[in-house]
Design a protein around this motif. Structure first.
Motif, short mmCIF file in Angstrom:
data_model
loop_
_atom_site.label_atom_id
_atom_site.label_comp_id
_atom_site.label_asym_id
_atom_site.label_seq_id
_atom_site.Cartn_x
_atom_site.Cartn_y
_atom_site.Cartn_z
N GLU A 725 7.90 -16.89 0.84
CA GLU A 725 7.34 -16.90 2.09
C GLU A 725 7.62 -17.96 3.13
O GLU A 725 7.86 -18.98 2.85
CB GLU A 725 5.60 -16.95 1.99
CG GLU A 725 5.06 -16.46 3.24
CD GLU A 725 4.83 -15.13 3.55
OE1 GLU A 725 4.83 -14.90 4.70
OE2 GLU A 725 5.12 -14.23 2.43
N MET A 733 10.82 -8.95 7.96
CA MET A 733 9.78 -8.10 7.47
C MET A 733 9.46 -7.32 8.94
O MET A 733 9.31 -6.05 9.05
CB MET A 733 8.73 -8.60 7.04
CG MET A 733 8.59 -8.95 5.40
SD MET A 733 7.19 -9.58 4.89
CE MET A 733 6.39 -7.98 4.74
N ALA A 782 1.08 0.72 1.05
CA ALA A 782 1.31 -0.79 1.12
C ALA A 782 0.01 -1.54 0.72
O ALA A 782 0.22 -2.73 -0.04
CB ALA A 782 1.61 -1.10 2.52
N GLN A 785 0.13 -1.88 -2.81
CA GLN A 785 1.00 -3.04 -3.16
C GLN A 785 0.46 -4.37 -2.92
O GLN A 785 1.32 -5.44 -3.14
CB GLN A 785 2.37 -2.62 -2.61
CG GLN A 785 3.15 -1.32 -3.27
CD GLN A 785 3.51 -1.44 -4.80
OE1 GLN A 785 3.66 -2.57 -5.44
NE2 GLN A 785 3.29 -0.47 -5.42
N SER A 786 -0.59 -4.44 -2.52
CA SER A 786 -1.36 -5.89 -1.93
C SER A 786 -0.27 -6.42 -0.83
O SER A 786 -0.10 -7.47 -0.58
CB SER A 786 -1.36 -6.65 -3.06
OG SER A 786 -2.23 -6.33 -3.82
N TRP A 787 0.24 -5.59 0.07
CA TRP A 787 1.28 -6.11 1.00
C TRP A 787 0.12 -6.05 2.41
O TRP A 787 0.27 -5.12 3.11
CB TRP A 787 2.29 -5.24 1.47
CG TRP A 787 3.29 -5.33 0.40
CD1 TRP A 787 3.39 -6.24 -0.59
CD2 TRP A 787 4.13 -4.48 0.23
NE1 TRP A 787 4.43 -5.67 -1.37
CE2 TRP A 787 5.02 -4.79 -0.87
CE3 TRP A 787 4.77 -3.15 0.75
CZ2 TRP A 787 6.24 -3.97 -1.59
CZ3 TRP A 787 5.78 -2.50 0.33
CH2 TRP A 787 6.46 -2.86 -1.06
N THR A 790 1.64 -5.83 6.13
CA THR A 790 2.16 -4.67 6.34
C THR A 790 1.10 -3.35 6.37
O THR A 790 1.41 -2.55 7.26
CB THR A 790 3.23 -4.36 5.19
OG1 THR A 790 4.07 -5.50 4.94
CG2 THR A 790 4.00 -3.07 5.30
N THR A 791 0.20 -3.61 5.44
CA THR A 791 -0.94 -2.62 5.53
C THR A 791 -1.63 -2.59 7.05
O THR A 791 -1.85 -1.66 7.63
CB THR A 791 -1.99 -2.93 4.58
OG1 THR A 791 -1.26 -2.87 3.19
CG2 THR A 791 -3.09 -1.84 4.41
#
Length: 978
Positions: A725, A733, A782, A785-787, A790-791
């Motif tokens: 990160e 991203m 998303a 995927q625990s993003w 992005t979600t």
């Protein structure tokens, strides 16, 4: 009036001499204190006791702790130590090392010489001025005596001159008598005044004899003045400052006083050289620095006057050149001493002599003899620079003047130029290299070796090079490479295992530059960048990474880049190279490939050896950029973006080079920008209500060749090199989200148009619904995927699309959008269902606090449900196009009823889910429905219809109130039980 002027002049001279004498006494005292501290206290009284008479020598006194044992030395200008009786010296060779200062220094002579620190009228006009005024008066008396004899006609010119000479000799004899009887006179200034007056009278006698009366020729007058000057220099050792000043002034004024139509240059330069040398040596012996400086200034001033005359030829030229060599190289070494002042004297004399000899070379047409004289100066300075480190700066100045003179040589023959340049290189580079070899090298030595090599190379190319022709020049290249050996030798001789200083690195930079210039002279213009990787590799192969050597390598790589960019070549070829780099030309050029591969190799080598930091990142980025330009010269345009993406993927997989990765991703982004701008152009029009057709979007080929490579490279980078990160990951991203969304949207629109057609009225509703469903599905994936970012980003994009385009701009209630033939089984249900699901999905992603965000989401959901219900009601009456036809009274009443039903439903759901926001929403909707019934619906009704409406509304309000109160009561009881 004349007497008053003479008195003022005498006072000024006496005051100036007093200041100079006081300064000399202070310097002498400081030197004596320094020497006494080095030798110990035993030698301290010796210098003062030697000045006392034997009969005045006092016995040794016991040491006094409160007093300093170091006496205050006052130098006797009449050379008292040389004539002090031996008994006086013997009297202090015992144990008298701690005698008090007052006893040692208390003698009549010192009392007479002690200066008072402040102005005293009695001291100035009673003690100082009378003696000096007397000396000046005696000199003036001699002039007046001669003048009176002339006016009275008593004496012939011969007798007058003889009497003036005898009077001068008598004054000098009186000075000697005063010096011998100095114990009785008790003041050395008496002898000084008499000697000065006598020398001035002798100067006047010879001047009158030669110039005024013509009794003797100019040659004899000149010889007489020279003898007087020699006598003045000799008498300065006995009588001090006045004789030295008269020798200085009279010595350099004598040639001008005697005059003459044609000067005998050899005799004149011999005389001036002897006078300058004598005065310089006298200044050194008497510790009078200013005397040596003044004599050198006078000699060089005469050199300038001689150069402004007729151009010397033959023997006169040799004599004048030798004279300048004497003043510029030999006599400055006789000044001695150290410090800034002596350094300025040596460097200034060498510089002025070098400039005068350069002018002589220019006047003589750059002949062999003229150049030989300048080289003689260089040889002399080189010799003295070898023997005395204090003369090295003068040697460097002469080297700079010589190189400049060489570059100004008009139309030189190649052989003559090469000979002079070779001798200059040997003379001015050999001594610095020898000093470095001996371990005595200073910064000036490294700078001189490097500067001479660079200057000679520049002068050679300026004389014989032809840069704009672009031709190979092997002889000049060989000369430049040979000159590069000079600073390279300095580096080799000064090499050490310790970190190198700036002077060694500077010499290395000079050698690298000259070697690079040699390579450029041999190679054709298009191949000039090929020198860069050779230089970078050579420099970095010599030493482990250090800031200095890395700086040289950086410079070589940057020069290679500049050569590739700006080296003159045919203009169309430069345009073609740029067009191939941006994909506008498919014509391959293998020479340009070699050029840019060389630049890329230079920066890649530099990045490999660079210290981690900004320079390494920059080197990696420039290596990647140059490599791309290289392959762009031979690859077809359609393959360039994918080649960049593949190389970027390879780098993040095997070669973790963030600078190169950033550069390649930037190049890929540049390739995607035209397609992105094309998409953005149509998107901006769509934002203001202009329907976006598939023809307004980029072609699928452009997306596949330009945007998809960027998406692929960013995805690989995020999965490998950018997993941690931080700002780089967030930026990647964001870029991936934008590029991926544009690519996906463009592909979807083209596919939808191919399947369902491009009629916006017929297919617009479903086209937007499917796209919003795709965004919602991507957000759901998303979330799996625990993003989280992005979600939320995808969900908000889909919700914004639904809110702006479906609800606002192209809502079927007020825009022409076909929804289908049958109510409920139409395009409205999936459209509003996707919108409602998106709102609920966003609500789930919101944090618990602040609570107003969830209230906003609930309000948005109620608005969507209400609009959907109204749209279905309108569909029941209007058909597929909701804007077709007008709304009747029945439909309007049903709208009010629908509002009441929805309010009841919101209230029920709020009570069931214990969400106050839905209950508040039901109340708001109920108030709006009631207001509509009272203000709008009942206005057009009459009779029983109006009564029935109000009765139905009344029972509905009572029922809602009863239900709402029960829900509130139930909620309160639950809270009490809790």
């Amino acid at each position: 009036m004349d007497i008053l002027l003479l008195a003022l002049l005498a006072g000024a001279i006496a005051w100036l001499w007093r200041r100079v004498d006081a300064l000399e006494l202070t310097v002498a005292r400081l030197q004596a204190e320094r020497d006494a501290r080095g030798r110990g206290a035993a030698a301290a009284p010796l210098a003062d006791a030697a000045e006392d008479r034997p009969d005045r020598a006092e016995p040794a006194q016991p040491a006094q702790p409160a007093r300093s044992a170091i006496p205050r030395v006052v130098r006797d200008p009449v050379s008292a130590p040389a004539t002090a009786p031996a008994s006086a010296l013997a009297a202090v060779e015992g144990d008298d090392a701690t005698a008090p200062v007052d006893q040692v220094a208390d003698n009549p002579l010192r009392t007479a010489l002690r200066w008072r620190p402040s102005f005293d009228f009695e001291d100035l006009f009673g003690r100082l001025l009378p003696i000096w005024a007397g000396g000046v008066t005696l000199a003036v008396a001699g002039f007046f005596l001669v003048r009176w004899s002339i006016d009275a006609g008593l004496l012939t010119p011969v007798v007058r001159v003889l009497l003036a000479g005898l009077f001068g000799l008598a004054l000098i004899a009186g000075a000697e008598a005063a010096n011998r009887w100095r114990e009785r006179v008790a003041d050395p200034r008496v002898a000084q005044a008499l000697a000065g007056a006598g020398l001035a009278t002798l100067y006047a006698a010879f001047y009158l004899a030669g110039s005024q009366y013509g009794l003797i020729g100019s040659t004899l007058a000149f010889v007489g003045l020279a003898l007087v000057t020699a006598a003045a220099i000799a008498l300065s050792y006995r009588f001090g400052l006045p004789s030295a000043v008269l020798g200085l002034v009279g010595g350099f004024a004598a040639p001008a006083l005697v005059g003459g139509e044609e000067a005998n240059l050899p005799l004149l330069t011999l005389y001036l050289g002897l006078v300058t040398a004598g005065l310089t040596l006298t200044g050194k012996r008497q510790d009078r620095v200013w005397l040596g400086m003044a004599s050198l200034a006078g000699g060089l001033g005469w050199g300038a006057l001689l150069l402004m005359g007729a151009v010397p030829r033959g023997g006169d030229l040799v004599v004048l050149g030798a004279y300048l060599v004497l003043l510029g190289a030999i006599l400055p070494t006789l000044t001695g001493g150290g410090g800034r002042l002596h350094w300025l004297v040596r460097v200034g004399a060498a510089a002025i002599a070098a400039l005068q000899l350069a002018a002589l070379v220019h006047q003589g047409g750059y002949g062999v003899l003229e150049w030989g004289l300048y080289l003689l100066l260089g040889a002399a300075l080189a010799w003295f620079g070898w023997r005395s480190p204090a003369m090295r700066e003068g040697n460097a100045v002469a080297a700079a003047v010589g190189v400049a003179l060489l570059s100004m040589w008009p139309d030189p023959a190649a052989s003559g130029f090469a000979s002079v340049a070779t001798v200059l290189a040997i003379l001015f580079a050999a001594v610095p290299l020898a000093q470095i070899w001996r371990g005595h090298g200073r910064t000036i030595d490294f700078a001189q070796a490097s500067g001479v090599a660079l200057g000679l190379s520049a002068a050679s190319y300026g004389q014989f090079g032809h840069f704009l022709r672009g031709e190979s020049e092997p002889l000049l290249a060989l000369a430049s490479f040979a000159l590069a050996m000079i600073p390279a030798m300095a580096v080799w001789l000064g090499w050490s295992p310790a970190p190198h200083s700036r002077r060694i690195v500077g010499a290395g930079a000079s050698a690298t530059a000259l070697a690079g210039v040699a390579g450029l002279m041999v190679l054709p213009a298009w191949a000039a960048p090929l020198v860069a990787p050779v230089l970078v590799g050579g420099v970095l192969g010599l030493r482990r990474p250090e800031s200095g050597w890395l700086a040289i390598a950086r410079g070589a790589a940057i020069v290679g880049l500049l050569l590739a960019l700006f080296l003159p070549q045919p203009f169309p070829e430069m345009i073609n190279e740029i067009e191939r780099a941006i994909g506008m030309s498919a014509e391959a050029d293998w020479t340009d490939l070699l050029r840019w591969l060389a630049v890329s190799a230079a920066f890649a080598t530099l990045a490999w050896r660079e210290i981690p930091g900004r320079w390494r990142l920059a080197s990696e980025a420039l290596a990647a950029l140059a490599g791309y330009i290289a392959v762009a010269q031979v690859l077809p345009p359609d393959a360039l973006a994918w080649s960049v993406a593949l190389v970027a993927s390879l780098i993040v997989w095997r070669l973790p080079r963030p600078g190169a990765l950033a550069a390649l991703l930037g190049i890929a982004a540049l390739w995607a920008i035209p397609a992105l701008i094309h998409w953005l152009d149509g998107g901006v029009e769509a934002l203001v209500g202009i329907p976006l057709q598939s023809g307004d979007l980029p072609a699928l080929k452009a997306v596949a060749l330009h945007i998809v490579p960027l998406v692929a490279a960013l995805a690989v980078a995020l999965a490998t090199a950018l997993r941690n990160e931080g700002p780089p990951r967030r930026a990647a991203m964001m870029a991936l989200g934008v590029a991926g969304t544009v690519a996906l949207h463009t592909a979807y629109r083209h596919a939808f148009a191919a399947v369902a057609g491009a009629d916006f009225v017929a297919t617009g509703m479903m086209q937007r619904t499917v796209w919003e469903a795709i965004l919602l599905g991507a957000a759901w994936l998303a979330a799996r995927q625990s993003w989280h970012r992005t979600t939320l980003s995808l969900a908000l994009v889909g919700l914004s699309h639904f809110g702006w385009f479906t609800l606002m701009l192209h809502n079927p209630l007020w825009a022409e959008q076909a929804v289908g033939a049958l109510p409920v089984i139409d395009a409205l249900l999936p459209a509003y269902a996707v919108g409602l699901l998106t709102i609920l999905f966003v609500r789930r992603q919101l944090p618990p606090t602040p609570a107003f965000l969830r209230w906003i989401a609930d309000a948005a959901a109620m608005v969507v449900i209400a609009l959907y219900a109204l749209s279905e009601l309108r569909h029941l009456f209007a058909g597929s196009l909701l804007v077709a036809g007008t709304m009747g009274q029945s439909e309007d009443l049903l709208r009010s009823l629908l509002g009441i039903v929805l309010a009841v439903g919101f209230l029920w759901w709020g009570a069931r889910s214990h969400q106050r926001s839905w209950r508040i929403g039901s109340l708001v909707l109920m108030v709006l429905a009631v207001a509509k019934v009272f203000l709008v619906d009942t206005a057009g009704l009459g009779g029983l219809a109006r009564i029935a409406s109000f009765m139905a509304l009344g029972f509905s309000l009572i029922g809602i109130g009863w239900f709402y109160s029960r829900q509130l009561r139930g909620s309160g009881q639950k809270e009490e039980r809790a």
